[in-house]
Design a protein around this motif. Sequence first.
Motif, PDB file in Angstrom:
ATOM      1  N   THR A   9      42.729  34.469  39.535  1.00 44.59           N
ATOM      2  CA  THR A   9      42.573  35.766  38.892  1.00 44.59           C
ATOM      3  C   THR A   9      42.417  35.528  37.390  1.00 44.59           C
ATOM      4  N   LYS A  10      41.930  36.530  36.678  1.00 42.59           N
ATOM      5  CA  LYS A  10      41.747  36.382  35.215  1.00 42.59           C
ATOM      6  C   LYS A  10      43.061  36.043  34.532  1.00 42.59           C
ATOM      7  N   GLN A  11      44.143  36.703  34.949  1.00 41.34           N
ATOM      8  CA  GLN A  11      45.440  36.436  34.350  1.00 41.34           C
ATOM      9  C   GLN A  11      45.878  34.996  34.640  1.00 41.34           C
ATOM     10  N   GLN A  12      45.673  34.535  35.873  1.00 40.96           N
ATOM     11  CA  GLN A  12      46.039  33.166  36.220  1.00 40.96           C
ATOM     12  C   GLN A  12      45.201  32.166  35.442  1.00 40.96           C
ATOM     13  N   GLN A  13      43.936  32.448  35.229  1.00 38.97           N
ATOM     14  CA  GLN A  13      43.089  31.561  34.431  1.00 38.97           C
ATOM     15  C   GLN A  13      43.640  31.438  33.016  1.00 38.97           C
ATOM     16  N   LEU A  14      44.015  32.577  32.444  1.00 40.53           N
ATOM     17  CA  LEU A  14      44.540  32.574  31.081  1.00 40.53           C
ATOM     18  C   LEU A  14      45.862  31.811  31.010  1.00 40.53           C
ATOM     19  N   ILE A  15      46.743  32.073  31.960  1.00 35.68           N
ATOM     20  CA  ILE A  15      48.034  31.370  31.988  1.00 35.68           C
ATOM     21  C   ILE A  15      47.808  29.872  32.166  1.00 35.68           C
ATOM     22  N   PHE A  16      46.897  29.488  33.067  1.00 28.61           N
ATOM     23  CA  PHE A  16      46.587  28.076  33.278  1.00 28.61           C
ATOM     24  C   PHE A  16      46.117  27.430  31.979  1.00 28.61           C
ATOM     25  N   ARG A  17      45.185  28.062  31.297  1.00 31.34           N
ATOM     26  CA  ARG A  17      44.638  27.493  30.063  1.00 31.34           C
ATOM     27  C   ARG A  17      45.693  27.383  28.967  1.00 31.34           C
ATOM     28  N   LEU A  18      46.514  28.431  28.835  1.00 26.89           N
ATOM     29  CA  LEU A  18      47.562  28.384  27.814  1.00 26.89           C
ATOM     30  C   LEU A  18      48.575  27.284  28.120  1.00 26.89           C
ATOM     31  N   ARG A  19      48.948  27.153  29.393  1.00 26.98           N
ATOM     32  CA  ARG A  19      49.983  26.173  29.760  1.00 26.98           C
ATOM     33  C   ARG A  19      49.472  24.732  29.722  1.00 26.98           C
TER      34      ARG A  19
END
Length: 68
Positions: A9-19
């Motif tokens: 999901t878009k949120q998971q993509q963002l969390i993945f990239r940040l982490r």
Amino acid sequence: YEALVANFTKQQQLIFRLRYLENFSTSQIAEQLNLSPKTVRNQLGKIHQKLRAGILAMQSLILYIFFK
């Protein structure tokens, strides 16, 4: 891994990239995205499950191709 991340999901993509690409901590991600740390941890758990499943699928495909 980009193909696997594209299915998040878009949120998971963002969390993945940040982490994993920007090395943010769970609390930093929560603050940045205005989420609770528990939500970030839950999303990271789902991300890990999806990555494991994708990697296992790729391994199976590679084994099938080389050993059929």
